[in-house]
Design an enzyme around this catalytic site. Structure first.
Site, PDB file in Angstrom:
ATOM      1  N   LYS A  91       0.680  -1.088   0.037  1.00  0.00           N
ATOM      2  CA  LYS A  91      -0.121   0.059   0.087  1.00  0.00           C
ATOM      3  C   LYS A  91       0.767   0.980  -0.058  1.00  0.00           C
ATOM      4  O   LYS A  91       0.699   1.981  -0.838  1.00  0.00           O
ATOM      5  CB  LYS A  91      -0.954   0.026   1.189  1.00  0.00           C
ATOM      6  CG  LYS A  91      -1.736   1.216   1.333  1.00  0.00           C
ATOM      7  CD  LYS A  91      -2.406   1.601   2.629  1.00  0.00           C
ATOM      8  CE  LYS A  91      -1.263   2.511   3.695  1.00  0.00           C
ATOM      9  NZ  LYS A  91      -2.112   3.171   4.386  1.00  0.00           N
ATOM     10  N   CYS A 131      -5.430   8.176   8.818  1.00  0.00           N
ATOM     11  CA  CYS A 131      -5.710   7.782  10.373  1.00  0.00           C
ATOM     12  C   CYS A 131      -5.463   8.754  11.193  1.00  0.00           C
ATOM     13  O   CYS A 131      -4.458   9.613  11.252  1.00  0.00           O
ATOM     14  CB  CYS A 131      -4.438   6.709  10.393  1.00  0.00           C
ATOM     15  SG  CYS A 131      -5.048   4.899   9.924  1.00  0.00           S
TER      16      CYS A 131
END
Length: 417
Positions: free
Chosen positions: A22, A116
């Site tokens: 990712k 996040c």
């Protein structure tokens, strides 16, 4: 909304293959802005953040087609220079379009990023670096507005090693006039992967993977085919899964040299790791030994493996001290691990974990991407049943992890809440 149900206590066995990274794929996708034409990216993981990046590129004018793990990105008509809040708010890496848009079009307007919720991760180093290349940077109503007739090479010394900042300036400097030197650059393998695609596009970048990167700007870049590197954090998570269940698994499509710090600590904890013919065998002990860790920039212990390693230490023999030196507010998984019966105390950026002989399944809630993984690991090791809610965090960074774990013998399934 989905949740995971895990019935723990099963030793993992068998073979598993690691997906593409990712953290490498996101900047690789964004780098295609610099090379007008049809780029082909292979070994792409199925992730929510990948879909978000595709939406960002499409909003700028790219045409994107996916077929399995291959994504074709035609950036011929990337003429829009604004990445809006609606897209950028969900993923911090979206801000990386700033440098490529500026380099290609001389201007960019990009919303301040999200992602996040693990503390303040300011992009001031990105902006400071772009300003050093000659960009006029302004912050207006939550947007970064940047302009430059032509970026010019400069010597840039990062105050702290920053992965995103290094990637941002590598891409911007690739089309700048003259030479750019990045000092105290991040050294992560994902930086090397980005330099690899840029160089094959025609860039002139030396030193990726060291703390000094030299970029000589070129006039234009051409589209290429690129294979995304394996995801070292996914690989590390599977290694800990074998360790915490006392399992015996073989991991394919991983580069063990990317995880030296983790391997060293796992071996200290009593985990057997054998690398043969590019297949890594991981055998967990009856009970791991307690080991101290301190997160550091690469090649130190990765912050993205801290939560998973803490889960392992929850069942270790003895007490371990875990120091988080990269991000603030990255112990949000602790309150959830306590629900399993873990014994953890926090003081500042340090957690002391006293190992218990057994965890008990519990209803828990994921708070961020890597915390989600730590809760899965705890659930695999625990007695009885664990339910993990808010697993949309998990889908940001792990490709079908519950299916892969089930393939190793875990009793885990995804259900609708």
């Amino acid at each position: 909304m989905d949740k995971l149900i895990i019935k723990g206590g099963k030793k993992l066995t068998g073979d598993v293959s690691v997906s593409g990274s990712k953290n490498a794929a996101l900047p690789v996708f964004i780098s295609t802005i610099l090379a007008p034409g049809l780029n082909e990216i292979r070994n792409v993981p199925f992730l929510r953040d990948i879909n978000t990046t595709i939406k960002v590129l499409e909003s700028l004018g790219a045409v994107v087609e996916g077929n399995g793990n291959i994504v074709k990105i035609d950036t011929t008509h990337v003429n829009d220079v604004e990445a809006t809040y609606d897209l950028v708010k969900t993923m911090r890496a979206s801000v990386l379009v700033l440098g490529p848009l500026l380099a290609r079009h001389g201007r960019a307007r990009v919303s301040l990023p999200g992602g996040c919720a693990i503390g303040a991760r300011p992009i001031n180093l990105h902006l400071k670096g772009l300003a050093a290349l000659g960009a006029d940077i302004r912050l207006e109503h939550g947007y970064v507005e940047a302009k430059a007739k032509k970026l010019k090479g400069a010597r840039i010394n990062f105050d702290i090693a920053t992965v995103g900042g290094t990637e941002q300036l590598m891409m911007a400097a690739a089309l700048a006039k003259g030479e750019t030197i990045l000092e105290n650059a991040a050294r992560e393998p994902e930086i090397i992967d980005l330099a690899d695609i840029l160089n094959r596009m025609g860039a002139r970048i030396d030193g990726a993977g060291t703390d000094t990167i030299r970029i000589i700007g070129v006039k234009e870049l051409a589209p290429v085919v690129h294979d995304v590197m394996p995801d070292r954090i996914e690989a590390g998570t599977f290694m800990v899964a074998a360790a915490i269940t006392g399992g015996d698994i073989k991991i394919h499509n991983m580069k063990l040299e990317h995880l030296d710090a983790l391997v060293f600590k796992l071996q200290d904890a009593g985990v057997e790791i054998i690398n043969r013919d590019n297949v890594v065998r991981v055998k967990g002990p009856r009970r791991p030994r307690a080991i101290n860790i301190k997160t550091r920039p690469y090649p130190g212990f990765p912050t993205d493996m801290q939560a998973q390693f803490m889960a392992l230490m929850c069942v270790a023999d003895g007490a371990s001290v875990i120091s988080e030196n990269i991000f603030e507010n990255r112990f949000m998984h602790v309150s959830e691990l306590l629900r399993f019966g873990a014994d953890i105390t926090i003081e500042g950026n340090t957690a002391t974990v006293k190992g218990v002989k057994k965890l008990s399944g519990a209803p828990v809630m994921a708070t961020d991407l890597r915390a989600s993984a730590s809760l899965i690991l705890a659930g695999l090791a625990a007695d009885n049943t664990t339910e993990i809610s808010r697993i949309y965090h998990l889908d940001r960074g792990y490709d079908s992890i519950e299916k892969k774990l089930a393939g190793l013998g875990a009793d885990i399934k995804r259900v609708k809440e």
